[in-house]
Every structure is written in structure tokens, then in C-alpha cells.
Design an enzyme around this catalytic site. Structure first.
Site, short mmCIF file in Angstrom:
data_model
loop_
_atom_site.label_atom_id
_atom_site.label_comp_id
_atom_site.label_asym_id
_atom_site.label_seq_id
_atom_site.Cartn_x
_atom_site.Cartn_y
_atom_site.Cartn_z
N HIS A 296 43.73 38.13 44.25
CA HIS A 296 42.50 37.77 43.07
C HIS A 296 41.86 38.84 41.89
O HIS A 296 41.51 38.00 41.10
CB HIS A 296 41.98 37.30 44.17
CG HIS A 296 41.27 35.55 43.69
ND1 HIS A 296 41.08 35.14 42.25
CD2 HIS A 296 40.51 34.29 44.29
CE1 HIS A 296 40.90 34.69 41.69
NE2 HIS A 296 39.84 33.58 43.04
N ARG A 297 42.24 39.92 42.22
CA ARG A 297 41.82 40.95 41.74
C ARG A 297 42.64 40.93 40.26
O ARG A 297 42.02 40.92 39.32
CB ARG A 297 41.60 41.83 42.40
CG ARG A 297 40.79 42.34 43.88
CD ARG A 297 40.52 44.21 44.07
NE ARG A 297 41.85 43.92 44.72
CZ ARG A 297 42.95 45.50 44.82
NH1 ARG A 297 41.57 46.45 44.68
NH2 ARG A 297 43.86 45.26 45.23
#
Length: 323
Positions: A296-297
Site C-alpha cells: 500500500h505504500r
């Protein structure tokens, strides 16, 4: 007064320090105990070995009190000694970890601790893909021994589809670093291969430029040398994504752990006949469930969904990959 690395603030004592013997501290760390919640039985309330062993034996895992100072450290699992005590002597055989198992364990712990995973799942109809694969393999010329020169698997086509999907959605073909996003120009797809004692992920470089036959031949060679443990580091290090296929074991769906430095990994389940609705009428179709795990980064939800939708489009219209 400055505190040493293993001293923690706790309610009680004159300056808030915990008084414990070095052995008690080591045993508490190995067993995942918070010393601030223990009451010492040694001189002047000092926590000693028997206090920690008593807490471990009771199965307790005291947690820090609200007034305890926060301590940032990696989670500690049960020590080897504590685990062994849970089983009767002679009821198990110890198999020492080899270097591969140690490396796998280290990388997976690193991945789970440092990468914020989320998963997206979709179902793909693969009847057209199966027909194309059959036609493609039937066109393979025969070698001198009468065997076809190539045999493309469903997994080979999945690798190609994933590579092309990343080219269509280039913002997902990335690697996260602390200072910048590395946006890759090629789709280097790792493929999880099970070998005795573990697994390895050899990489098909520039997979978007290769046809089904080339991918099939290359993967067959990589898998063979992986099982013989003859891969060179540059053949399994790096890559921009990976595919893990457990469909051949009858697994319907699962979510895979991302293999750093990748930002995505595609987990592939078994194709199976299911009844689906088409034009308002029930029909039987071969469905394959796939799950995309995402860092998700690097890749947000909408971007991950776009990548998965492009992969699904290619799988359901495989002739587009022959262009």
C-alpha cells in the site's frame, strides 16, 4: 539520568526504573514478557530468574501499563526452550534449518513487518485461454525424438498477462524506497518454484517482450536449475512482481506474501467449472480465482484494482497477447 537500552520506566521505584537481573531480562525478552508488569521477589523487589520463569510457566504475557514509557522494538516470539517445553520429550524430531530456510524465514518476517499488505481478488473465465493454449501447443513442431519442441502451460500465459498488464498500468510497475518510487520500464516477473526444503523465485526478465513459447522454455530451464540449486544470484534477485500458482494443488484461492523489493504478487488458484449467469441464463464456465497482494505504500486501492482489471481482460481475451 539516562536509561540504558534495556531499562524501562515503570510505576513504583524511586526513579521509575525496573530492577531486574541480567538473566531475568534475557529470559523475559525471549519469552515476550513485559518486565514492568512483574513483581520481583528478590532483594528490594528486584525481578529475578524465578519470577520470569513463574510467569512463563503460567502462560501469562503481562502487557505494559498505561504509565509505562513506550518501547519500540521488534516483536519477540517464544524462545526455542519455551517451545520445546510444550511437547513431550521424544515426541518430535529436530531438523536443523539450512541456509535456505533461514533466508526464507528472514525475508518473510521482513515482508510482513515492513510492508503494509492489502489484497484484491477477482475471477477470470479461462475457457478461451484453454482453447488458445491447446491450439498453440498443437502447432509446436516435433523434435528428433518425436516430442514437441515446446509445451506452454497456463502459468506461462499468466506470466505474460501479468507482464503486459504492468506495461498497460505502469504506475503499478514500481518499487518503494524510503526516498523515492522506482518506476520500472520492463516487466521482470518472478515465478515461485517449490524445491526441496523451501522455494525460490527465478525471474523472467523483460517478460512483456517474449512470446508464450519463449517464456515456457525459459521457465522450464529456470525451474530445473532451481531444483538443482544451480541458479545464479542475478536469476532470482530483483524483479518487479511475482506470480505464485497453487492451482495444480487444488487450491481455490489464497493471498501470497509480497517478496521484497516487489510491490505486488499475484496468487493464482485452480481453474474449475462453475455455473455463471450470461445474458440472464445459467451457463457453465471454467473460472480461475486470482488474488493480487499489494504494497500500500507504492500502489493504492484504485491503482491495484486497475492493474487486476487489465490482467483479467488479457486472460479472458488471450488472443490480444499474440499481437
Amino acid at each position: 539520568m539516562a536509561l540504558s537500552g534495556d531499562e524501562r520506566l515503570a510505576p513504583g521505584g524511586a526513579d521509575g526504573r525496573i530492577f531486574a537481573s541480567p538473566l531475568a531480562r534475557r529470559l523475559a525478552k525471549e519469552g515476550g514478557l513485559d518486565l514492568s508488569a512483574l513483581k520481583g521477589s528478590g532483594p528490594h523487589g528486584r525481578i529475578i530468574e524465578r519470577d520470569v520463569k513463574s510467569a512463563l510457566g503460567s502462560g501469562a504475557r503481562p502487557v505494559a501499563t498505561a504509565s509505562s514509557a513506550p518501547v519500540i522494538e521488534a516483536p519477540v516470539g517464544m524462545s526455542d526452550a519455551v517451545v520445546r517445553q510444550l511437547f513431550a520429550p521424544g515426541s518430535f524430531t529436530e531438523i536443523p534449518h539450512d541456509s535456505m530456510r533461514k533466508a526464507i524465514a528472514r525475508r518473510m518476517v521482513e515482508a510482513v513487518r515492513t510492508i503494509p499488505h492489502f489484497a484484491l481478488q477477482t475471477d477470470c473465465e479461462i475457457d478461451a485461454l484453454l482453447r488458445l493454449r491447446e491450439d498453440y501447443n498443437s502447432a509446436a513442431p516435433k523434435s528428433a525424438n518425436g516430442e514437441p519442441e515446446w509445451k506452454v502451460s497456463v502459468n506461462d500465459i499468466i506470466v505474460k498477462a501479468m507482464a503486459l498488464a504492468l506495461q498497460k498500468v505502469p504506475d503499478a510497475n514500481v518499487t518503494f524506497t524510503q526516498t523515492a518510487m522506482l518506476k520500472h520500464t520492463s516487466s521482470d516477473v518472478g515465478v515461485a518454484v517449490s524445491i526441496p526444503g523451501g522455494l525460490v523465485t527465478p525471474i523472467v526478465r523483460n517478460a512483456e517482450t517474449k512470446n508464450f513459447r519463449e517464456i515456457a522454455i525459459e521457465l522450464k530451464d529456470l525451474a530445473r536449475r532451481a531444483r538443482e540449486r544451480k541458479l545464479k544470484p542475478n536469476e532470482y534477485e530483483g524483479g518487479t512482481t511475482a506470480v505464485s500458482n497453487l492451482g495444480m494443488f487444488g487450491v481455490k484461492n489464497f493471498a501470497a506474501v509480497i517478496n521484497p523489493p516487489h510491490a505486488t504478487i499475484l496468487a493464482v488458484g485452480a481453474g474449475e467449472e462453475r455455473i455463471v449467469a450470461r445474458n440472464g441464463a445459467p451457463v457453465v464456465a471454467t473460472i480461475m480465482s486470482v488474488t493480487l497482494s499489494v504494497d500500500h505504500r507504492a500502489v493504492d486501492g484504485a491503482l491495484g484494482a486497475t492493474l487486476l482489471a487489465e490482467f483479467k481482460r488479457l486472460i479472458e481475451h488471450p488472443a490480444a497477447m499474440l499481437a
